[in-house]
Every structure is written in C-alpha cells, then in structure tokens.
Design an enzyme around this catalytic site. Structure first.
Site, PDB file in Angstrom:
ATOM      1  CG  ASN A 418      -1.709   1.314   1.334  1.00 38.27           C
ATOM      2  OD1 ASN A 418      -2.727   1.478   0.675  1.00 38.27           O
ATOM      3  ND2 ASN A 418      -1.252   2.248   2.165  1.00 38.27           N
ATOM      4  CD  GLU A 419      -1.233   5.903   0.163  1.00 38.13           C
ATOM      5  OE1 GLU A 419      -0.504   6.508   0.967  1.00 38.13           O
ATOM      6  OE2 GLU A 419      -2.415   6.243  -0.052  1.00 38.13           O
ATOM      7  CG  ASN A 475      -4.676   3.966  -1.865  1.00 35.33           C
ATOM      8  OD1 ASN A 475      -5.434   3.063  -2.218  1.00 35.33           O
ATOM      9  ND2 ASN A 475      -3.725   3.771  -0.964  1.00 35.33           N
ATOM     10  CE1 TYR A 481      -5.738  14.654   2.906  1.00 30.21           C
ATOM     11  CE2 TYR A 481      -6.085  12.505   1.948  1.00 30.21           C
ATOM     12  CZ  TYR A 481      -5.956  13.304   3.051  1.00 30.21           C
ATOM     13  OH  TYR A 481      -6.049  12.762   4.307  1.00 30.21           O
ATOM     14  CD1 TRP A 561      -9.201   6.198   4.344  1.00 33.04           C
ATOM     15  CD2 TRP A 561      -8.806   4.040   3.926  1.00 33.04           C
ATOM     16  NE1 TRP A 561      -8.311   5.743   5.287  1.00 33.04           N
ATOM     17  CE2 TRP A 561      -8.059   4.416   5.052  1.00 33.04           C
ATOM     18  CE3 TRP A 561      -8.732   2.717   3.493  1.00 33.04           C
ATOM     19  CZ2 TRP A 561      -7.238   3.539   5.746  1.00 33.04           C
ATOM     20  CZ3 TRP A 561      -7.920   1.844   4.170  1.00 33.04           C
ATOM     21  CH2 TRP A 561      -7.175   2.248   5.283  1.00 33.04           C
ATOM     22  CE  LYS A 582      -9.130  11.116   4.262  1.00 33.04           C
ATOM     23  NZ  LYS A 582      -8.211  11.306   5.400  1.00 33.04           N
TER      24      LYS A 582
END
Length: 721
Positions: A418-419, A475, A481, A561, A582
């Site tokens: 992930n990321e 994502n 953002y 998310w 969130k």
C-alpha cells in the site's frame, strides 16, 4: 501448495466408517484462555485485565500528543509503546498421553510465550496467529502461562509507516488446545492444518482436493483419515477414508473428492457454504477432527469487463475497514466484529478490503457467510526495507496470512503493498523497493497459485512498481486532497489508459472526512488538516466520486476509505483529535453518517428513505434545501404536516427540494415513500432561529461535552492549527 511433504503410504479404506462413530468422545478439546489475566506494563505495578486486551484503548486515538506535532507515523511515541506481561494459570491439569498447544489469534507487535518460566516460542508480527506446543513444559498440578507482548517498532517488521495507530496488547482470543499423541497439525504456521483447494468446477461437478497435515508425537502408527463434505443442510455429498502409514513426525495426506451438481458460493447473492469435516483415528483409539468452510467459486479480473465471479462480471462495491473502535482499540469481541460486518452488509456493500493488514479469522468467517468479496493484505505500508531480516519477516507474515486463511472463499485476492514510496527515506538510502516487492509477489503466487495478487498505489506514474502485482488499484482522493470531486473522472481515464490494457484497475481508496457535529449550507470543500469537516461535504463529494466510478465498468471495484472512523494518533483535525474521520460510521459505531445512507440507497435492495443533514438541528435561514436518499420510485415531503410535494429520485437516488420554508421554532421534516405496497417514513426536527445576518453561509457545530453545548457558527474561519 508449497507445504512440507514427507514419505507416506496411502490406501483406500473405503467409505464404511461413518463419521458419527469415527470419533471417540475425548477428541480434541479447546479451552478458552480469554478472561482475567494478571498484567504489568513496562515492569510497573500489576493488576487484572480481561483478555483480549490492549493498553492503548484511549491514548492511541485521543490526539493528545498529536497536537504537539511529535507524532508522525506508526513508530512515533504519541501513545504507549513498550512491553507488558500477561500471566495466568492454565484451566486444566495435564493428562497422560495428551498433548497441549497454546494458540493466540494476535498480539502486537512481538510476543513471547513461556510456561512455568520456560520459553515456548516467539512471534514477530501483529496481525497473524501463533501456536506452540507446551507439552514438555507442563508439570503435574497447576501451570502458569505468561505472554510478553511488545508494541515497540522494529525496523525488520512491517508495517514501517502508516496513517493508523499500532495498538499494543494480547488483543485477539487465545486458547489451549488439547489433543491425542497424533493430531491434525496446529503448528504449521498456526493454520488449521487442513487445506482445501478447488481443482475443477463446472455445472455438473466440482473436484476438490483436501490436504491434511498430521503431527505425531513420533511413535509409528497407522492413521485413518476420513474426509466428508456436507451441504448447508448437513447432508453428506462426498466422502472418503484413506490410511496413512509412516514413521515421520509430520505427514501430508491428500484426498480428492467430487461433488455432483455443485452449488456455487456466489457472493452476497448466495453465499453458499459447504462444510469439510476431516477426522483421524488410530488403531489405539486416538482421534482428532477439524471442520473448515468450503465455498465453490471462480474469480478473475478482466481488464475490459471488471471483476468476474463465477463467469459473470460485476463491479465490486466495497469498503475498507480498520479493526479498532472507541474504548476498545483492537481488542474487539466477536459480537463487535459481527456488528461491523452487519453494518457493511446492511449498507449493501459486497466487498471488503482489510486495510492494511490481515483481519481476524472470525472476520473472514463472517465474510464467508455474508458473501463479501475480500481483499486481504500484508502490512507493507509506505516503506519496505532492503535487509535480510525484513525480507525474512515479510515472507513469514505473508505465509502466515495465506496458510491461516487459505480455506476462506470470501478471500479472492492477496494484497502485497500500500502506497510504497510515499516516504522519501527509502530512495535516499538506495533501497530497491521494487525488487523486494517483485520477489514478494512471486513468493505469494507460488505459495497460493489459486488467488490473484493486487496492490494499492498512490503514484500513477510509477509504472515499475504498479506493474508488479496481477492487478493494480489506486488510492485517490479527488475533492479532499486535490482537485474537485469531479476530477475522479479524469483520474480513472488516466489509470485505464496507462494500465487497463493488461491489468485490471480498481479504486482501493477514496473518501472524505466528516464530523457529525459540523454542518453547513451550502457545503464547500474544507481543509483536510483543518478543524472544520462538515458532514454535508463528505456526502456531496461521495456522490460525485461514485458516479464517476460507476460509469466505468473497466474499474473492477472500489473500496471506500473508510467504513469506520479509526485511530490515528498523529492527526489533529476535525472535531476529534487522534481520529481519522473519513469513516462512513463514527468511531463508536453508533452513528452512520449521511454518506452511509447514500450508498445504502444506491447499493442495497432494502427500501431506504433517509433525510440528510438531520443533525443540522439549528438553522438560521428561513428557506433551506432538503435532500433525501431513497431507492423508492418517488418520495413525498411534508413540513409540519403540510405537503411540500413529491419528487422522483435521480440516478444517484437523490430526491431534492431546493427551497423549503421553515417557520420560527421547531419544524418537523417528514419523508414518505411506498415500496412494494409498504410505506416507509423518516423524520427529523430542525429549529429555526434567524440570526438576522442575511446572506451569510449557514453553519452549525454541536459540541459533545459535559453540558452538551450547541454552538452556532457563521462563516467559520479556517482553523489556525
């Protein structure tokens, strides 16, 4: 399946043994070790706690240190990091000829088990189970088991980074397993010891292989292994008994069975489960039995058609879930977990991503029964390290996840990262993270060839990284953002253009923060890191995001998310410091937010009528919009008993009245709809208190405190923090 294999002889013993009489009365016994334990943190004063337990139920989600800016990631000191010792007396005295094993579902991050002061085993990893044999350590009479647990961050154990708190404690159930001298192996990576694989499947027949691992005390003996498959009504549909003979301590016994006219596990439409009963018996009467789920299904991802379950394309409508909740941290009960899955299913979701780590066995059991398509992942978050120690532990965590949860039909894919690369630390030190993840992907696919690999990326241009798994997901947070919510469309176009020809594309994360005590009209995009997170913006942005996703069938799935607010000690934003807000549901699970009902109206077949902004209880404007989420053909609105009109919901299940007049004082807003001859109603109360400052943005904040104050806000200024 890469399981250890030792020499053995197998001969068919026929089907003459009925399972009902196959087992002796004193087969495997499992004694719960949950409940009261003595406890001491960092060598301090001791007391009693109830296991499952975490010592961070409050401080890992209160934002106390986050507001000082000294909490940056999961390895920060924003909450208690250290070691604790749990100890108790075992509930049974050892019996001659019996074997005893300690199995814990999860302890964070490192745990060491000892019995009567002698070490039994050490486990490194917060999210998978451990199991040790303790028979040689037991004595006659009372025996004491101790578990040292330490949630201090270590550079060789993932996760290394992450926007979530790493709670500490013996936080999942723990048990004592009592068996005969030969048993179905509980020690093979703390797995069930039985592995079920569908070898072929069509309308007329399913061919299923069941591998049973036997663990012996070393004495040579013949073992009869009986495997039965039962349907949902408990009727036997297949069975076979074989004889295994050998002198090895560990044996693998494969049995292949055929099921005529199989019923498929078909997600939420029909989560049909068979049961596989595996039983063993020796000539001297030693027995054991394990029951595991079997769901017959085929899954794949087509780059053009999306996710394919049993030959039929579908777009997975999913959510992500962290495993903590207010007041409990990670130490959730089975009832807590059942409530979580029920909230997900009631919303109409058909997919779950267990971000950013494996969930408990109970959660996967619930997903099997509910029909959720599950993405389960190893905890490689933001950063992997290029050291032998990290690689070894990374493989161990992947292997444990796969073997412990092999039999769950709900798990359709393994996530491998992930990321990665979000932190600059790796590149500055010359760490080749792509090489490590390429090897990990290969390892996962060799360990379990039956499932696809996936990953979540936040860097669309990093093609070497994104091409590692079978399928890539992104994502992306348009409207939170970066850019407006509508820029989700352009993001998806880019993902599909760059990767869609050879890989399936999904949205692994998207979402927006929301505080249920903050409201405004009209909703405007807030600062993600600011104090002001109005609930209206979350629902409005989700509407636009999801419309973009739904219009692209090439996107095989999306995962909101997050399903629930969760602890993130470094955050100091919204109305609850230390919380990532969130979630579609509040941290205590008590309040589904407006966006929850947007998805319920769009995803669930259950009739839905829900008035949004219901918690915007005090108004300053006489004329206000009213929006109702509903999957009914039409919705009628009334204010103070007077009809306002009927509206047909649009394609996103929104019925909107742009201008509704309120009277001074309390107003009752009522929405009514008919579905299938039944009437469904929702109502709320709004109080009009004109401010006299016409033309200003209307805002409201409810402060939850000892006096439950309510504060009116006009033109809320950006928060300076």
């Amino acid at each position: 399946m890469n399981i250890r294999i030792h020499s053995f002889n197998v001969s068919c013993a026929g089907l003459c043994c009925a399972l009902g009489s196959f087992l002796a009365a004193d087969a495997r016994e499992v004694h719960s070790l949950n409940g009261s334990w003595d406890y001491s943190f960092n060598g301090g004063s001791s007391g009693k706690v109830a296991v499952p337990h975490t010592w961070n139920a409050e401080d890992a989600a209160d934002g106390v240190k986050g507001q000082r800016g000294d909490a940056k990631s999961v390895n920060s000191d924003a909450y208690r990091r250290g070691s604790a010792v749990y100890s108790r007396t075992l509930p049974v005295a050892p019996r001659p000829g019996k074997r005893y094993f300690i199995r814990g579902g999860g302890a964070s991050i490192v745990s060491e088990v000892s019995v009567n002061g002698k070490p039994a085993g050490r486990h490194e990893g917060a999210f998978t189970a451990f199991c040790y044999e303790i028979t040689p350590l037991l004595k006659q009479g009372a025996n004491t088991v101790s578990v040292l647990v330490d949630n201090t961050q270590r550079e060789h154990i993932a996760p290394q980074r992450g926007d979530f708190s790493m709670f500490g404690g013996l936080y999942r159930p723990i048990e004592l397993i009592e068996t005969d001298g030969v048993c179905i192996d509980p020690l093979f990576y703390a797995s069930p010891g039985v592995f079920i694989t569908t070898k072929s499947l069509d309308k007329s027949k399913a061919e299923v292989e069941v591998k049973t691992l036997l663990n012996s005390d070393g004495k040579a003996r013949d073992v009869d292994v009986a495997v039965e498959i039962l349907d949902m009504k408990g009727r036997k549909v297949a069975g076979k008994t074989v004889k295994a003979a050998g002198e090895k301590k560990n044996l693998e016994v494969p049995v292949t069975l055929a099921i005529a006219k199989p019923v498929l596990w078909n997600g939420v439409r029909n989560p049909y489960l068979y049961q596989v009963k595996t039983s063993i018996r020796t000539a001297d009467g030693q027995t054991d039995e394990i029951v595991q789920p079997l769901g017959l299904r085929t899954v794949s991802v087509d780059p053009g058609k999306g996710f394919v379950l049993n030959g039929k394309p579908m777009q997975v409508k999913g959510v992500s879930r962290h495993q903590d909740m207010k007041g409990k941290g990670w130490a959730l009960s089975p009832e807590d977990e059942a409530r979580d899955i029920r909230l997900i299913a009631d919303m109409g979701a058909d997919g779950l991503r267990t971000g950013h780590y494996p969930a408990s066995s109970n959660v996967y059991d619930l997903c099997d029964k509910t029909g959720l398509v599950v993405w389960s992942e190893v905890p490689n978050v933001n950063l992997v390290r290029d050291t032998p120690e990290f690689r070894e532990n990374n493989r161990l965590q992947a292997r444990e996840m796969i073997y412990q949860h092999w039999n769950h039909p709900s798990i359709c894919m393994w996530g491998i990262f992930n990321e990665i690369g979000h932190q600059p630390e790796a590149s500055s030190k010359g760490v080749d993270m792509e090489a490590e993840l390429t090897e990990l992907n290969k390892f996962v696919k060799e360990t379990d060839p039956s499932r696809m690999t996936v990953a979540a990326s936040n860097q669309a241009g990093r093609k070497k990284l994104n091409n590692i798994p079978d399928h890539i997901a992104f994502n992306t947070y348009p409207g939170w953002y970066g850019g407006g919510p509508e820029t989700m469309k352009g993001n998806l176009n880019g993902y599909i253009r760059d990767y869609g020809g050879k890989m399936g594309i999904a949205v692994s994360e998207y979402g927006h923060g929301a505080s249920t005590g903050m409201h405004e009209n009209p909703a405007k995009r807030p600062s993600p890191t600011g104090f002001w997170h109005p609930e209206e913006w979350q629902s409005q942005a989700h509407e636009i995001n999801y419309k973009c996703i739904r219009e692209r069938p090439e996107v095989w799935g999306s995962f909101v998310w997050n399903m629930f607010d969760f602890g993130s000690a470094s955050r100091f934003e919204g109305e609850s410091p230390g919380i990532n807000d969130k979630g579609l549901v509040t941290y205590d699970r008590k309040t589904p937010k407006d966006a929850y009902f947007f998805y319920k109206a769009n995803w669930s077949p259950q009739p839905t009528v829900y008035i949004t902004s219901r918690r915007f209880a005090e108004r300053t404007e006489k004329t206000v919009p009213v929006k109702v989420y509903s999957n009914a053909p039409a919705v009628k609105l009334a204010v103070n008993g007077k009809a306002v009109g009927s509206v047909k919901p649009d394609e996103l299940k929104r019925a909107v009245w742009p201008e509704v007049t309120l009277k001074p004082g309390v107003n009752t807003i009522t929405a009514t709809a008919s579905v299938g001859g039944k009437t469904y109603t929702d109502s709320c109360k709004w109080t009009l208190k004109p401010s006299g400052g016409g033309g200003r943005k209307e805002g409201f904040r409810a402060l939850s405190g000892p006096f439950h104050q309510q504060v009116q806000v006009s033109n809320p200024a950006p928060d300076p923090r």
